[in-house]
Design an enzyme around this catalytic site. Structure first.
Site, PDB file in Angstrom:
ATOM      1  N   HIS A   1      43.684  17.463  -8.960  1.00  0.00           N
ATOM      2  CA  HIS A   1      43.113  16.985  -7.705  1.00  0.00           C
ATOM      3  C   HIS A   1      42.468  15.610  -7.870  1.00  0.00           C
ATOM      4  CE1 HIS A   1      42.336  18.199  -3.582  1.00  0.00           C
ATOM      5  NE2 HIS A   1      41.136  17.657  -3.654  1.00  0.00           N
TER       6      HIS A   1
ATOM      7  N   ASP B   1      33.949  21.712  -1.508  1.00  0.00           N
ATOM      8  CA  ASP B   1      34.524  22.164  -0.239  1.00  0.00           C
ATOM      9  C   ASP B   1      35.920  22.754  -0.423  1.00  0.00           C
ATOM     10  OD1 ASP B   1      32.350  21.567   1.332  1.00  0.00           O
ATOM     11  OD2 ASP B   1      33.019  19.545   1.794  1.00  0.00           O
TER      12      ASP B   1
ATOM     13  N   GLU C   1      26.001  19.599   5.842  1.00  0.00           N
ATOM     14  CA  GLU C   1      26.792  18.400   5.600  1.00  0.00           C
ATOM     15  C   GLU C   1      26.906  17.625   6.904  1.00  0.00           C
ATOM     16  OE1 GLU C   1      30.639  18.519   3.910  1.00  0.00           O
ATOM     17  OE2 GLU C   1      30.018  19.371   2.001  1.00  0.00           O
TER      18      GLU C   1
END
Length: 433
Positions: free
Chosen positions: A96, A157, A268
């Site tokens: 990622h 997340d 957030e």
């Protein structure tokens, strides 16, 4: 002219000799290593790609380790070859990364997801924890821990990432204001150092290595096992979004919530640039508090600021939870018609980005280039930053997109903002749904 041409030929010949010298001996030396897993020297193209999809650095070999010993043997061998080999190593989890960090040009990529070791172990006594391999995905850790009514405290997340991958960065999400990032919730680790040594480290044992590896971007060692702090897991999550048109009001409310003694469990924010039809797009997942007012709201392409909140609860406390949430929301100054909320199972909330991933993959929109920029901004400069970037630079572009803003790290300390900026986001509609 003849001299120049001769010099160029000589220079190219030297380059060829240098390349041959650098790489001719490395494959054969790796082939002789005794490992439980195996090396691949042909099928390596997949290891030259990551989520950022902007760098393609072809490795010489990919190691598929079955044991920590395989990783240690490989790194020790490369260490003993010395710097003249120019052979580099990169640990690859779920790939990622954005800038080719999990790639190794003409080097060795270690596929951490193939690492086999002791089974994941959940300790349920006082100060519960889970022992997990560095190649384990966080989503699998969550599922295993939930079997015991427990869960890690801090998350990213996106959960389809490896333990070693996020702990080598930081692991930041909306729980960081309370628990710190993921690297603040690790008791101890097993690490393979750059010399091929296998060491255990913690606050008290090899503490320099412990603090270097956590957030060290893989430059101080490869995490092969970690002991992660747990807490009781809730059943459900009340998930809320509200919108602001003024950045200062938005930022002040976010700080107020983070500083409160009784507050949300996840906080957030994100900025929404050049968007239309926003609330209609949310209705598939969220219910508006006032459907009539919500239907009359028009963003008109304005820059909006969204506060995303979540409160965890067990089903037997639903009534008390609604009263707590109502009291917290009453202190905020959001646009009244933009209160959207829903209730979802805990695992569904934490794994929410994967739903978008599945949609985007089906449309061929997941594996696109992702230019991205992460910044830490001092609180004293955040308003100037917002005025210039959100008020001028981004509004002058034609790209739709979102920008995440998180307040870090401990409650009542408002010195730093974390910003994650997608410099190009070709699929905001699906991500926001």
């Amino acid at each position: 002219m003849l001299f120049i041409r001769s010099f160029m030929i000589l220079f190219l010949c030297c380059m060829t000799i240098r390349i041959n010298l650098c790489f001719s001996s490395n494959p054969s030396s790796l082939r002789t290593l005794s490992v439980d897993g195996h090396f691949s020297f042909d099928d390596v193209h997949h290891a030259a790609k990551d989520f950022g999809n902007r760098f393609q650095l072809l490795p010489l070999a990919v190691l598929y380790p079955k044991s920590v010993s395989d990783i240690a043997t490989t790194i020790r061998h490369i260490w003993q070859m010395g710097p003249n080999s120019e052979l580099t190593v990169a640990a690859r989890g779920h790939s990622h990364s954005l800038q080719g960090q999990a790639q190794a040009h003409q080097g060795v990529v270690i596929n951490m997801e193939s690492l086999q070791g002791p089974k994941m172990h959940v300790y349920t006594g006082n100060n519960p924890y889970v022992d997990a391999s560095g190649g384990e995905l966080w989503i699998d850790i969550l599922r295993e821990c939930l079997e015991y009514g427990l869960a890690p405290k801090s998350w990213t997340d996106y959960l389809h990432l490896t333990v070693g991958g996020t702990l080598s960065n930081a692991g930041v999400s909306g729980q960081a204001f309370r628990h710190g990032p993921q690297i603040s919730n690790v008791h101890q680790m097993e690490v393979v150092t750059g010399k091929g040594e296998v060491l255990n480290c913690s606050e008290k044992q090899n503490s320099d290595l412990f603090h270097s590896v956590l957030g060290g971007l893989g430059q101080f060692g490869i995490i092969t096992r970690a002991r992660i702090s747990l807490e009781p897991a809730p059943d459900m999550v009340k998930w809320i979004r509200v919108l602001y048109s003024d950045f200062t009001t938005f930022a002040t409310d976010q700080e107020r919530l983070i500083g409160a003694e009784n507050t949300f469990d996840y906080i957030e924010g994100f900025v929404i640039i050049n968007r239309t039809g926003l609330l209609n797009n949310w209705r598939s997942s969220f219910n508006p508090q006032d459907p009539v007012q919500a239907s009359q709201f028009h963003s008109d392409g304005r820059t909006l600021y969204c506060l995303e909140l979540a409160k965890y609860f067990n089903r037997d406390r639903a009534d008390a939870l609604n009263e707590e949430v109502g009291n917290l929301l009453s202190q905020l100054r959001y646009i009244t018609s933009t209160l959207f909320q829903t209730e979802v199972p805990y695992i569904e909330f934490l794994d929410r980005v994967h739903v978008s991933e599945v949609k985007l993959r089906s449309k061929g929109l997941w594996e696109v280039p992702h230019p991205w920029l992460n910044l830490l901004i001092p609180k004293s400069k955040i308003n100037d930053f917002a005025d210039e970037v959100f008020g001028n630079i981004l509004t002058d572009t034609s790209n739709d997109g979102t920008t995440e803003l998180l307040l870090l790290f401990q409650r009542k300390i408002f010195s730093t903002w974390w910003l994650s900026l997608p410099l190009q986001c070709p699929h905001p509609q699906e991500l926001m749904a």
